[in-house]
Design an enzyme around this catalytic site. Structure first.
Site: not given
Ligand code: GDP
Ligand code: IMO
Ligand code: MG
Length: 431
Positions: A12-14, A16, A39-42, A230, A307, A338, A419
């Site tokens: 997760g948190d890649e 997306k 999920a938390g998508h930024t 996720q 969170t 990167s 980047v």
């Molecule tokens: P998601 O859940 O897959 O949408 O990812 P999140 O939003 O939870 O976490 C990705 C974090 O990395 C966010 O704070 C984005 O603003 C940040 N981010 C995304 N792409 C890049 C990047 O290429 N470089 C840096 N430094 N930050 C990034």
């Molecule tokens: P996005 O879409 C990262 C993790 C939680 C926990 C496990 C189970 O932002 O990538 P849950 O609330 O589903 O019962 O939690 O999964 N988890 C995530 N980790 N990004 C997420 O979403 C996640 N959604 C759930 O931290 O380990």
């Molecule tokens: Mg996220």
């Protein structure tokens, strides 16, 4: 047209959300197919940062339709808050957001069940986001759940109360502490009141039979992007069970989460960080508990979007990525963040696991429970800032070598390189 899919290959948190927003101009419809407000998508653009939880990341493009599919679960209070936040930022979700009537509801009592079950697990807790995800999907599968379409039924309130009663019987059997009966610091009654206000607030969003809408759109030649939540290693079947979420996070989840046939799936974008993170408990073979891990966390601002918890950080894990690529049928890779390693002397890449023998693929069911010794190959760092580059040709040669190394190892093209967090800090190499 086929439905393209974008999903996470790690825990997760890649990134997306950012990439979905960047690719949205290429599509007519953006659809979420599973997961919920865990999920938390930024997204970051024009000096603004916005975090989405339930709403697809195409919402800031007013001419694009955003669909919350049947596989998603919805907390009306959280959704209402998201919609209010979007309105403040000038978006009009009542115009370009559609919700599947089949999407299940997360009840306030689901959140209490999450609280008490996590607390009862002690040291083996999952590290859930405590948004009620596991309990709501449990009710869906057990055929007890309430769906968003049910809010239109005259007896909705009594159905709600009946389920709440069953839930409280379960909650009370845990002898809950006072703390675990709070939701977001509020008493149950207060949260429940806001939950119902949330239902009212979202009443001007259109509820649809999204499987019909999506299939008709495919026929009409609309371009559709399915946005995952996720990551593959959190998948209910193939992730590091039981330290996973409760839904199908992989490309197969698109079929059940939107109601499309496997033949309708087109490209599969696999998003991964140039290193690796995980939040919550569970195996993480390449985790760095030293200064380097701290530096990844600091440079990458690795704190949860939902969170605020510090994310665990480590090197990129090729055996785990091989596994994810295989499960999803990835056609294009998307490499994120990167730039976080711009000042690193060398970049670590886990090429195999040493568990008696060397494993180049993610280990099976039994092996995962043993101590895994990752073999780290060191690649020279590029030692220059990447965040201002917008074209592949201009990138430093040493960074390109890193990209080519990963492409060769995974036998797939890296079509998009990010980047920086901003919309424009993206190098698209699609051919
Ligand atoms: P998601 O859940 O897959 O949408 O990812 P999140 O939003 O939870 O976490 C990705 C974090 O990395 C966010 O704070 C984005 O603003 C940040 N981010 C995304 N792409 C890049 C990047 O290429 N470089 C840096 N430094 N930050 C990034
Ligand atoms: P996005 O879409 C990262 C993790 C939680 C926990 C496990 C189970 O932002 O990538 P849950 O609330 O589903 O019962 O939690 O999964 N988890 C995530 N980790 N990004 C997420 O979403 C996640 N959604 C759930 O931290 O380990
Ligand atoms: Mg996220």
């Amino acid at each position: 047209m086929k439905v393209d899919v974008l999903l996470g290959l790690q825990w997760g948190d890649e990134g997306k959300g950012k990439i979905t927003d960047v690719l949205t101009p290429e599509y007519d419809i953006i659809a979420r197919f599973q997961g919920g407000p865990n999920a938390g998508h930024t997204l970051e653009f024009n000096g603004m940062k916005h975090v989405l939880h339930t709403i697809p990341s195409g919402i800031f493009h007013p001419d694009k339709v955003n669909v919350i599919g049947n596989g998603v679960i919805i907390d009306p209070r959280i959704l209402a808050r998201e919609i209010a936040g979007l309105r403040e930022r000038g978006a009009n979700p009542e115009k370009n957001l559609l919700i599947s009537k089949r999407a299940h509801l997360i009840l306030p009592t689901h959140r209490l069940i999450d609280n008490v079950t996590e607390a009862s697990k002690g040291k083996s807790k999952i590290g859930s986001t405590l948004k009620g995800i596991g309990p709501a999907y449990t009710d869906k599968v057990a055929r007890n759940g309430l769906r968003i379409g049910d809010i239109l039924l005259p007896d909705f309130r009594s159905r709600y109360e009946s389920l709440r009663k069953d839930h409280f019987r379960l909650i009370n059997s845990f002898n809950p502490t006072e703390d675990s009966l709070l939701i977001e610091g509020m008493s149950f009654d207060e949260y429940e009141k806001r939950w119902f206000e949330g239902l009212d607030y979202i009443s001007d969003i259109q509820l649809i039979d999204s499987e019909i809408y999506i299939n008709q759109s495919i026929k009409a030649g609309k371009r559709i992007l399915a946005e995952g939540a996720q990551g593959t290693m959190l998948d209910i079947d193939f992730g590091t069970y039981p330290f996973v979420t409760s839904s199908s996070t992989i490309s197969a989840g698109v079929c059940s989460g939107l109601g499309i046939s496997p033949g309708s799936v087109g490209k599969v974008y696999g998003v991964f960080k140039a290193y690796c993170t995980r939040v919550g408990s569970g195996p993480f073979p390449t985790e760095l508990l030293d200064e380097t891990g701290g530096k990844l966390r600091e440079n990458g601002k690795e704190f949860g979007s939902t969170t605020g918890r510090p994310r665990r950080c480590g090197w990129i894990d090729l055996p785990a990525l091989h596994y994810s690529v295989m499960l999803n049928g990835v056609t294009d890779l998307v490499m994120m963040k990167s730039d976080v390693m711009d000042d690193f002397d060398f970049i670590g890449v886990c090429t195999q696991y040493r568990v008696g023998e060397d494993l180049y693929d993610f280990p099976g069911y039994e092996t995962l429970n043993q101590a895994i010794d990752p073999v780290i190959h060191q690649i020279p760092g590029w030692k220059s800032p990447l965040h201002n580059f917008t074209a592949w040709d201009e990138l430093p040669e040493s960074f390109k070598q890193y990209v080519r190394y990963i492409e060769k190892a995974l036998n797939l093209p890296i079509s998009v390189i990010s980047v920086g967090p901003g919309r424009n800090q993206t190098i698209v190499r699609l051919v």
